[in-house]
Scaffold this active site. Structure first.
Site, PDB file in Angstrom:
ATOM      1  N   GLY A  55       0.845  -1.236   0.006  1.00  0.00           N
ATOM      2  CA  GLY A  55       0.073   0.027  -0.044  1.00  0.00           C
ATOM      3  C   GLY A  55       0.866   1.292   0.090  1.00  0.00           C
ATOM      4  O   GLY A  55       2.105   1.099   0.209  1.00  0.00           O
ATOM      5  N   CYS A  82       5.244  -6.197   1.742  1.00  0.00           N
ATOM      6  CA  CYS A  82       5.753  -4.652   1.614  1.00  0.00           C
ATOM      7  C   CYS A  82       5.183  -3.896   2.682  1.00  0.00           C
ATOM      8  O   CYS A  82       5.468  -4.226   3.938  1.00  0.00           O
ATOM      9  CB  CYS A  82       5.416  -4.241   0.395  1.00  0.00           C
ATOM     10  SG  CYS A  82       6.257  -2.697  -0.024  1.00  0.00           S
ATOM     11  N   TYR A  83       3.932  -3.178   2.599  1.00  0.00           N
ATOM     12  CA  TYR A  83       3.301  -2.439   3.516  1.00  0.00           C
ATOM     13  C   TYR A  83       2.775  -3.558   4.442  1.00  0.00           C
ATOM     14  O   TYR A  83       2.811  -3.175   5.712  1.00  0.00           O
ATOM     15  CB  TYR A  83       2.256  -1.568   3.010  1.00  0.00           C
ATOM     16  CG  TYR A  83       1.501  -0.790   4.205  1.00  0.00           C
ATOM     17  CD1 TYR A  83       1.912   0.378   4.628  1.00  0.00           C
ATOM     18  CD2 TYR A  83       0.209  -1.556   4.930  1.00  0.00           C
ATOM     19  CE1 TYR A  83       0.927   0.972   5.682  1.00  0.00           C
ATOM     20  CE2 TYR A  83      -0.353  -0.990   5.654  1.00  0.00           C
ATOM     21  CZ  TYR A  83      -0.044   0.392   6.123  1.00  0.00           C
ATOM     22  OH  TYR A  83      -0.519   0.979   7.290  1.00  0.00           O
ATOM     23  N   HIS A 169       8.104  -7.942  -3.389  1.00  0.00           N
ATOM     24  CA  HIS A 169       6.649  -8.117  -3.942  1.00  0.00           C
ATOM     25  C   HIS A 169       6.967  -9.714  -4.516  1.00  0.00           C
ATOM     26  O   HIS A 169       7.282  -9.785  -5.707  1.00  0.00           O
ATOM     27  CB  HIS A 169       6.287  -7.324  -4.835  1.00  0.00           C
ATOM     28  CG  HIS A 169       5.882  -5.852  -4.235  1.00  0.00           C
ATOM     29  ND1 HIS A 169       4.698  -5.891  -3.697  1.00  0.00           N
ATOM     30  CD2 HIS A 169       6.543  -4.840  -3.954  1.00  0.00           C
ATOM     31  CE1 HIS A 169       4.263  -4.829  -3.330  1.00  0.00           C
ATOM     32  NE2 HIS A 169       5.514  -4.044  -3.392  1.00  0.00           N
ATOM     33  N   GLU A 171       4.572 -11.494  -5.692  1.00  0.00           N
ATOM     34  CA  GLU A 171       3.491 -11.748  -6.517  1.00  0.00           C
ATOM     35  C   GLU A 171       3.743 -11.323  -8.183  1.00  0.00           C
ATOM     36  O   GLU A 171       3.145 -11.496  -9.239  1.00  0.00           O
ATOM     37  CB  GLU A 171       2.166 -11.145  -6.322  1.00  0.00           C
ATOM     38  CG  GLU A 171       2.365  -9.475  -6.147  1.00  0.00           C
ATOM     39  CD  GLU A 171       3.048  -8.818  -5.182  1.00  0.00           C
ATOM     40  OE1 GLU A 171       2.583  -7.763  -4.872  1.00  0.00           O
ATOM     41  OE2 GLU A 171       3.442  -9.495  -4.363  1.00  0.00           O
ATOM     42  N   SER A 223     -23.054 -11.794 -25.794  1.00  0.00           N
ATOM     43  CA  SER A 223     -22.125 -10.831 -26.812  1.00  0.00           C
ATOM     44  C   SER A 223     -21.330 -11.658 -27.604  1.00  0.00           C
ATOM     45  O   SER A 223     -20.894 -11.119 -28.802  1.00  0.00           O
ATOM     46  CB  SER A 223     -21.323  -9.811 -26.071  1.00  0.00           C
ATOM     47  OG  SER A 223     -20.192 -10.537 -25.269  1.00  0.00           O
ATOM     48  N   GLY A 225     -18.487 -12.788 -26.555  1.00  0.00           N
ATOM     49  CA  GLY A 225     -17.304 -12.493 -25.824  1.00  0.00           C
ATOM     50  C   GLY A 225     -16.866 -13.703 -25.108  1.00  0.00           C
ATOM     51  O   GLY A 225     -18.033 -14.523 -24.530  1.00  0.00           O
ATOM     52  N   ASP A 227     -16.630 -13.805 -21.536  1.00  0.00           N
ATOM     53  CA  ASP A 227     -17.315 -14.172 -20.431  1.00  0.00           C
ATOM     54  C   ASP A 227     -18.623 -14.463 -20.517  1.00  0.00           C
ATOM     55  O   ASP A 227     -19.365 -15.275 -19.755  1.00  0.00           O
ATOM     56  CB  ASP A 227     -17.226 -12.794 -19.863  1.00  0.00           C
ATOM     57  CG  ASP A 227     -15.743 -12.356 -19.273  1.00  0.00           C
ATOM     58  OD1 ASP A 227     -14.735 -13.141 -19.321  1.00  0.00           O
ATOM     59  OD2 ASP A 227     -15.618 -11.078 -19.413  1.00  0.00           O
ATOM     60  N   LYS A 369      -9.782 -13.830 -15.310  1.00  0.00           N
ATOM     61  CA  LYS A 369      -9.919 -14.112 -16.844  1.00  0.00           C
ATOM     62  C   LYS A 369      -9.697 -15.323 -17.321  1.00  0.00           C
ATOM     63  O   LYS A 369     -10.025 -16.371 -18.229  1.00  0.00           O
ATOM     64  CB  LYS A 369      -9.606 -13.092 -17.631  1.00  0.00           C
ATOM     65  CG  LYS A 369      -9.754 -13.327 -19.079  1.00  0.00           C
ATOM     66  CD  LYS A 369     -11.075 -13.057 -19.611  1.00  0.00           C
ATOM     67  CE  LYS A 369     -11.530 -11.747 -19.784  1.00  0.00           C
ATOM     68  NZ  LYS A 369     -12.754 -11.635 -20.645  1.00  0.00           N
TER      69      LYS A 369
END
Length: 513
Positions: A55, A82-83, A169, A171, A223, A225, A227, A369
């Site tokens: 953060g 981190c934070y 970090h 990640e 649509s 797409g 999703d 996704k």
């Protein structure tokens, strides 16, 4: 669904989504919740572990985000990043100060590989640092298990209390062994079984949908797409012909896409549902006639979709549920607690004003996704649909500079199809984040067959990105660009020039309008 859960406690960090994704990549379910979540609510998840994000604040600032002190004494494993690492130190009696030398970017870090979170790792590796403050003195009971030249406490641990902290970090992909740190925490400290998989998600969600919907009817705007297609397949498996999908073909889709969608979901397709196709191309072209301003085009396309969908909903009659293809990033980006709103999503926040339904059904609301795509394959959707290139809501309407009409749509559909075909032939379709052809409003002089031409210029775009917040222009092989150019100029009427867009984002955007 009964599942192990590791909660990501968000302190305003820019990587909150990424941390949750990394956890799920280890087949452990994860959700992001704000640091303001009451302790009782946190405990209601029965979490196997907690991860505190980074953060922008300083822990010793007057308005610094803190957390309920009791959380450290419950025996739940915690990893601070981190934070989050500094917060853990500060709240447990350690000392945080402004560093003499700030660390940003890739830094060599040395690890004590006897630590549970560093087991099996190289003793030295590159990690991403991004901090101005540092841990000057760890809290009582902690020992330092990693360091860098300018950060003496790059990581610390208190195994007896199951508390771990890293200043870097893990990640971020540039932290070379970062995923190992996260997986070690999940397996060695949290004792997770790693049983979060898409087949288990599909099975449990189908049962939940059947229970929720009962004998009711569901309406979904399809649509085409990824999703909405996966949502349709999942609902079809759960409730069959209680589902009606309305597909509005705006006439602004890529070549043959409307027919491909109907082949999958329409009569004779693989899924039991009611499919309604509305061919609205002429209606859209009439609305867009004379319109050149990009935002006006976007609004017209979006509003016309709502009007058509509303008309079709009234024809169907009473429907209890509206289904949406909302996914987890939509929820996070629309704001969690006091976290920043990245962008508001139209399908997050309640029932739309233009429809009269009892409730919204969002079967993909908890998926990222990449998980949506895995679920799509699990449900039997064809790969060409699951891995379809990203496509904006307004479609080709914003890939045609200036006024949109049927002739221009035909030009760019043909040019784009050639481009996509040749990228695939070169084996690059899975290596480029997004690529497409756009039609400029520039016309230029050319010579074809010894005759003067005055035709359109097509622009090709291809970008490499991990998050679409920033993007680099892809360095495509000249042989590929040459072949695409020759084919477009020779095969597509009214085009005599092809250009390649080399601009990064920023200053440009990925799309042209």
């Amino acid at each position: 669904m009964e599942k192990e859960t590791v909660l990501v406690i968000d302190f305003g960090g820019q990587y909150n989504q990424l941390i949750a994704r990394r956890v799920r990549e280890c087949n452990v379910y994860s959700e992001v919740i704000p640091y303001t979540t009451p302790l009782e609510k946190i405990l209601s998840y029965a979490p196997k572990g907690l991860i505190f994000t980074g953060g922008p604040a300083s822990v010793y600032a007057e308005d610094a985000p803190l957390i309920d002190q009791r959380i450290f004494s419950l025996g739940i494993p915690i990893l601070g990043i981190c934070y989050g690492a500094q917060l853990m130190t500060y709240m447990l009696g350690g000392v945080i100060e402004r560093a003499e030398k700030r660390e940003y970017g890739k830094i060599d870090v040395r690890f004590d590989t006897t630590s549970a979170i560093f087991q099996g790792m190289d003793e030295t590796s590159i990690c991403v640092m991004s901090h101005t403050d540092y841990i000057r003195q760890p809290a009582e009971g902690f020992r330092i298990v990693a360091s860098s030249d300018n950060c003496p406490a790059a990581a610390m641990e208190n195994p007896a209390e199951k508390l771990y902290a890293v200043q870097f970090h893990p990640e971020v992909s540039h932290s070379v062994q970062g995923q190992m740190v996260i997986e070690n925490f999940l397996v060695n400290v949290c004792n997770c079984n790693q049983d979060w998989t898409m087949d288990s998600f599909v099975d449990s969600t189908v049962q939940a949908l059947r229970q929720k919907v009962g004998n009711g009817k569901v309406l979904l705007a399809l649509s085409g797409g990824v999703d909405s297609s996966v949502a349709a397949a999942l609902l079809s498996k759960a409730i069959g012909r209680q589902l009606t999908c309305v597909f509005v073909d705006t006439g602004l889709m890529r070549k043959n896409e409307g027919d491909e969608i109907e082949a999958v979901f329409g009569e004779g397709g693989s899924y039991a549902l009611n499919f309604v196709r509305v061919n609205a191309a002429e209606r859209y072209y009439a609305k867009l006639k004379g319109i050149t301003e990009p935002e006006k085009k976007r609004k017209i396309i979006g509003e016309e979709f709502i009007r058509i969908f509303e008309e079709e909903a009234k024809k169907i009659g009473k429907v209890e549920f509206l289904a949406q293809g909302t996914i987890y990033p939509d929820v996070i980006e629309s704001g969690l607690g006091k976290s920043a709103v990245i962008k508001s999503h139209h399908n997050v926040g309640g029932l739309p004003e233009y429809v009269d339904f009892q409730e919204i059904v969002e079967p993909l609301r908890l998926l990222f996704k990449d998980e949506v795509r895995k679920a799509g394959l699990e449900l039997g959707l064809p790969e060409y649909l699951v891995y379809r290139q990203p496509f904006p809501g307004p479609g080709l309407g914003i890939r045609i500079i200036g006024e949109v009409n049927a002739e221009k749509v035909k030009i760019i559909q043909e040019a784009d199809a050639i481009y996509r075909e040749e990228v695939k032939n070169f084996g690059l379709d899975g290596k480029i984040s997004q690529y497409f052809a756009a039609l400029t409003n520039m016309r230029s002089v050319g010579v074809m067959g010894d005759e003067r031409t005055y035709d359109y210029a097509v622009a090709l775009r291809a970008v490499i990105t991990s998050d679409f917040m920033t993007a680099e222009a892809a360095r495509l092989p000249w042989e590929l660009l040459e072949k695409v150019t020759n084919r477009i100029v020779n095969e597509v009427k009214y085009v005599n020039r092809v250009m390649y867009d080399c601009t990064t984002k920023p200053p440009a955007t990925v799309e042209f309008e």
